[in-house]
Design an enzyme around this catalytic site. Structure first.
Site, PDB file in Angstrom:
ATOM      1  N   CYS A  48      12.537  45.336  51.698  1.00  0.00           N
ATOM      2  CA  CYS A  48      13.863  45.404  51.103  1.00  0.00           C
ATOM      3  C   CYS A  48      13.983  46.701  50.302  1.00  0.00           C
ATOM      4  O   CYS A  48      13.123  47.017  49.475  1.00  0.00           O
ATOM      5  CB  CYS A  48      14.082  44.197  50.203  1.00  0.00           C
ATOM      6  SG  CYS A  48      15.671  44.212  49.340  1.00  0.00           S
ATOM      7  N   CYS A  97      18.010  39.181  51.610  1.00  0.00           N
ATOM      8  CA  CYS A  97      16.656  39.157  51.058  1.00  0.00           C
ATOM      9  C   CYS A  97      16.543  37.912  50.179  1.00  0.00           C
ATOM     10  O   CYS A  97      17.402  37.669  49.327  1.00  0.00           O
ATOM     11  CB  CYS A  97      16.406  40.421  50.231  1.00  0.00           C
ATOM     12  SG  CYS A  97      14.849  40.412  49.313  1.00  0.00           S
ATOM     13  N   CYS A 120      19.857  41.908  63.198  1.00  0.00           N
ATOM     14  CA  CYS A 120      20.510  43.210  63.274  1.00  0.00           C
ATOM     15  C   CYS A 120      20.664  43.698  61.830  1.00  0.00           C
ATOM     16  O   CYS A 120      21.495  43.190  61.074  1.00  0.00           O
ATOM     17  CB  CYS A 120      21.862  43.033  63.959  1.00  0.00           C
ATOM     18  SG  CYS A 120      22.704  44.563  64.324  1.00  0.00           S
TER      19      CYS A 120
END
Length: 134
Positions: A48, A97, A120
């Site tokens: 992330c 996340c 995606c």
């Protein structure tokens, strides 16, 4: 969320670039084929961009032709979370996340085996941590 990932909107705006802030905190989307990881084939972990949590292994990345980095599975079922996204007159599955709630992209069921899934993901939502060489 841990204290490190609990930030106010103003704090996120201060530490992220405007582009990353727009994608991750305002649920934006980068232009297709514009992201730095779209065609990247380096080994490593995609984490992330906001909090550094590992999200995807490079071994699960494939070229979907969509214009965004695509993965057939997350690094673990606990790394991401999914929500229904009804924006733009569509019904999609948003990928976030699980640590800091950053918007990553969307999940589709048109991916390759073994999962049939396509995560995606915006390049701007990711940071590649290359696999160390021996």
């Amino acid at each position: 969320m841990s204290n490190d990932t609990k930030k106010t909107d103003a704090q996120w705006k201060e530490i992220l670039t405007p582009e990353v802030y727009h994608v991750c905190r305002q649920k934006g989307t980068e232009r297709p084929f514009s992201g730095q990881y779209t065609h990247n084939k380096e080994p490593g972990l995609y984490c992330c961009a906001c909090c550094g949590q590992p999200l995807f292994n490079a071994d699960a990345k494939y070229d979907s032709g969509s214009g965004w980095p695509s993965y057939f599975q997350a690094i673990s079922e606990h790394a991401i979370r999914a929500e229904t996204d009804l924006s733009h007159g569509m019904r999609r599955v948003e990928v976030l996340c699980s640590s800091c709630d950053a918007h990553l992209g969307h999940l589709f069921d048109d991916g390759p085996q073994p999962t049939g899934l396509r995560y995606c993901i915006n390049s701007l939502a990711l940071q590649l941590n290359p696999k160390p060489t021996a």
